[in-house]
Design an enzyme around this catalytic site. Structure first.
Site, short mmCIF file in Angstrom:
data_model
loop_
_atom_site.label_atom_id
_atom_site.label_comp_id
_atom_site.label_asym_id
_atom_site.label_seq_id
_atom_site.Cartn_x
_atom_site.Cartn_y
_atom_site.Cartn_z
N CYS A 184 -1.35 2.77 -2.88
CA CYS A 184 0.11 2.68 -2.72
C CYS A 184 0.75 1.90 -3.87
CB CYS A 184 0.49 2.08 -1.37
SG CYS A 184 -0.05 0.37 -1.20
N GLU A 206 -5.88 -5.69 -2.56
CA GLU A 206 -5.16 -6.05 -3.78
C GLU A 206 -5.65 -7.37 -4.36
OE1 GLU A 206 -0.98 -6.08 -2.84
OE2 GLU A 206 -1.25 -7.26 -1.04
C1 PEP Z 1 0.67 -3.53 -4.89
O1 PEP Z 1 0.43 -4.71 -5.10
O2 PEP Z 1 0.18 -2.59 -5.55
C2 PEP Z 1 1.62 -3.16 -3.81
C3 PEP Z 1 1.80 -1.91 -3.47
O3 PEP Z 1 2.34 -4.15 -3.22
P1 PEP Z 1 3.58 -4.90 -3.93
O4 PEP Z 1 3.92 -4.13 -5.17
O5 PEP Z 1 4.71 -4.90 -2.95
O6 PEP Z 1 3.04 -6.25 -4.21
MG MG Z 2 0.98 -6.20 -3.66
#
Ligand code: PEP
Ligand code: MG
Length: 584
Positions: A508, A441
């Site tokens: 995800c 990410e």
């Molecule tokens: C994302 O950053 O895409 C992720 C799934 O984590 P979060 O949304 O919890 O930061």
């Molecule tokens: Mg994230």
């Protein structure tokens, strides 16, 4: 145009969680720069004044405190600015005007005070004297302090004692507020601030609660107590709906529920394309009460368990034993399907892990995710041991958030090894083959995917943060929300580069649950999608109607595209052609 008694009125925002909610509107103004307007009775005037007087007294106390702090730190000259604030606070012209306006308008005193001071500032902005003009900012400062001191405390429960089911309109909601909303009482919510990938919006989707964000002037334009319809498909809040509007929405709601039930009935069919490409379809989970929803939706396990909502949601951090029992419960309820625990990802817009002495200026670039865990090793190890111990009871994976490069991977793996040794010494069992992965990410991690792939078993691409960090667009800032585009060619090239590293790679982030973009992700070669439980039946249906070959050639074209719109159109066009039913 402002709210008018009895007339249907439509406010437009950004849909972030599908569904329709119909009920009485509740307005929550916490954090709002302008207070909501409420009608009062003549008999309420006295108590409104008392409320106002105590807000003035609290503000006076705050200003005097500030004055003496600044005097102490920088000297009397700098502190003199607060004398001007204090003078304005008790300004006779304003207070006299307020005394006249309150019985004339019969509205809550904060709304009348806001209007009176706004008028005064408007006059000041046009005077010739540049010194007086420059005082407008000080007046605005005092106004906000007084309004803040008239609002309920930050820690007061959001809906007070009311138990009537409602549609909630708020200036903004923190993820922790959203996590606390009781779906029996709040049928849906709408906010003035917010964006589609804030954790508030993500939680709404997890709770299956219709939600709309980014409605300009929401708090000032809506009226508590009126009937409302929230349309989470089209991003509409309809106040005082006419009879035919109500009829239309009742029919639409019944139709959507019927269509969703038909999708749920296919829950046991595999997520496989028409030409045989199998995609693992797992669920994103935040709360224990979602376990039954993920079973109902036919999830193949949990692809992302956001442990921060459990860890930080209960006041004090749960110890290793409590964590172990909690994780084990989820693992056992998944009946042999893999559960991937993501270690604590605090910071950003989520709950802070520790209250810092100094607020961070750029929390998304600051003390967040794995950075927090690696600087609080003993606490981190408790979580790792709890996850390892849960792995003795089913199939478990662990992954780490916000990894930026190899050093963090080596550090967490060394700690994991220490934890294994400690458990062995105590005779506690764990699964030797527990998979270890990282979230992709941060753009630097995506760029280094080939190297990182040598050290971990899988990747899970967090497109929410990957988009935020690649385009440099804050995921929760509604002013730049329209720039937040996961189909930006820069983002999809990073996704493609990550997948090319050749280890199992999931998505995800919220992009995976967007049925317009499923063809693109499948075509780029992801092996797994993990999405909110409520979206899972739609994504399964989408995958089962796609040809992998078609997705691949579309994705190859998309990788050559110059802008995000073209990429989105390519994918959306294939989506509409392959499963038109889902767009009806
Ligand atoms: C994302 O950053 O895409 C992720 C799934 O984590 P979060 O949304 O919890 O930061
Ligand atoms: Mg994230």
């Amino acid at each position: 145009m402002k709210y008018q008694e009895g007339f249907e009125r439509r406010l437009k925002g950004m849909p972030v969680s599908p569904g329709i909610a119909m009920g009485v509107l509740r307005v929550e103004a916490r954090g709002c720069p302008s207070p909501p307007v409420r009608t009062i009775l003549p008999t309420d005037i006295e108590s409104e004044w008392e409320r106002f007087e105590s807000a003035l007294a609290r503000t006076e106390e705050e200003l005097c405190g500030l004055k003496s702090r600044v005097e102490h730190l920088s000297g009397a000259h700098e502190a003199a600015i607060f004398d001007a604030h204090l003078l304005f606070l008790r300004d006779r012209t304003i207070l006299n005007k307020l005394r006249k306006e309150l019985p004339a308008r019969l509205q809550n005193i904060d709304a009348v005070y806001y209007a009176v001071v706004q008028n005064f500032m408007e006059v000041m902005r046009h005077v010739d004297d540049s010194y007086l003009r420059s005082r407008v900012a000080d007046i605005a400062d005092v106004l906000q302090r007084v309004l803040k001191n008239m609002q309920p405390s930050e820690h007061a429960p959001l809906l007070g004692d009311s138990s009537e089911p409602c549609v909630l309109a708020a200036y903004d909601l923190a993820p922790s507020d959203t996590a606390d909303l009781d779906p029996q009482r709040v049928l849906g919510f709408v906010t003035e601030a917010g964006s589609a990938v804030s954790h508030t919006a993500i939680l709404a989707r997890s709770l299956g609660m219709p939600a709309v964000v980014a409605v300009p002037q929401l708090v000032i334009d809506s009226r508590a107590g009126c009937q409302a319809i929230l349309d989470g498909y089209n991003g509409l809040l309809i106040l005082n709906p006419a009879e035919e509007t109500l009829k239309h929405y009742r029919e639409l709601q019944a139709e959507k529920e019927h269509a969703y039930k038909a999708l749920i009935e296919m829950k046991d069919l595999p997520a496989v394309t028409t030409d045989g490409r199998r995609i693992r379809l797992a669920a994103n989970v935040e709360f224990a009460h979602e376990y039954s929803a993920i079973q109902r939706a036919g999830a193949e396990g949990v692809g992302l368990y956001r442990t921060e909502f459990f860890l930080l949601g209960c006041g004090s951090l749960p110890d290793e034993e409590t964590q172990y029992l909690h994780y084990r419960n989820l693992v056992e309820s998944c009946d042999g399907q893999e559960v991937i625990f993501r270690t604590l990802d605090s910071g950003g817009d989520k709950l802070p892990f520790e209250v810092l002495e100094e607020k961070e200026d750029n929390p998304f670039l600051g003390w967040r995710g794995i950075r927090v865990s690696l600087s609080r090793v003993e606490i981190f190890k408790e979580q790792l041991r709890a996850i390892l111990r849960a792995s003795a009871h089913g199939k478990v994976g662990v992954m780490f958030p916000m990894v930026s490069g190899i050093t963090e991977v080596k550090d967490v793996k060394a700690l994991l090894e220490e934890c294994r040794a400690e458990l062995r010494e105590k005779g506690q069992s764990y699964d030797e083959n527990m998979r270890v992965g990282i979230m992709i990410e941060v753009p630097s991690a995506a760029m280094m995917a080939d190297v990182l792939a040598r050290h971990v078993d899988f990747f899970s691409i967090g497109t929410n943060d990957l988009t935020q960090y690649t385009i440099a667009v804050d995921r929760v800032n509604f002013r730049v929300a329209s720039m937040f585009r996961p189909t930006h060619p820069g983002v999809i090239r990073l996704i493609s580069h990550t997948i090319a590293a050749g280890i199992p790679t999931a998505v995800c982030g919220e992009m995976g649950g967007d049925i317009n973009l499923v063809p693109l992700l499948v075509g780029l070669g992801v092996s797994e999608l993990s999405v909110g439980a409520h979206l899972l039946p739609l994504v399964r249906y989408a995958i089962r109607h796609l040809s992998y070959e078609e997705c691949r050639s579309m994705a190859a074209k998309a990788l050559e595209a110059e802008d995000s719109y073209t990429v989105r159109n390519y994918s959306s066009e294939l989506a509409h052609r392959s499963y038109p039913d889902l767009f009806k």
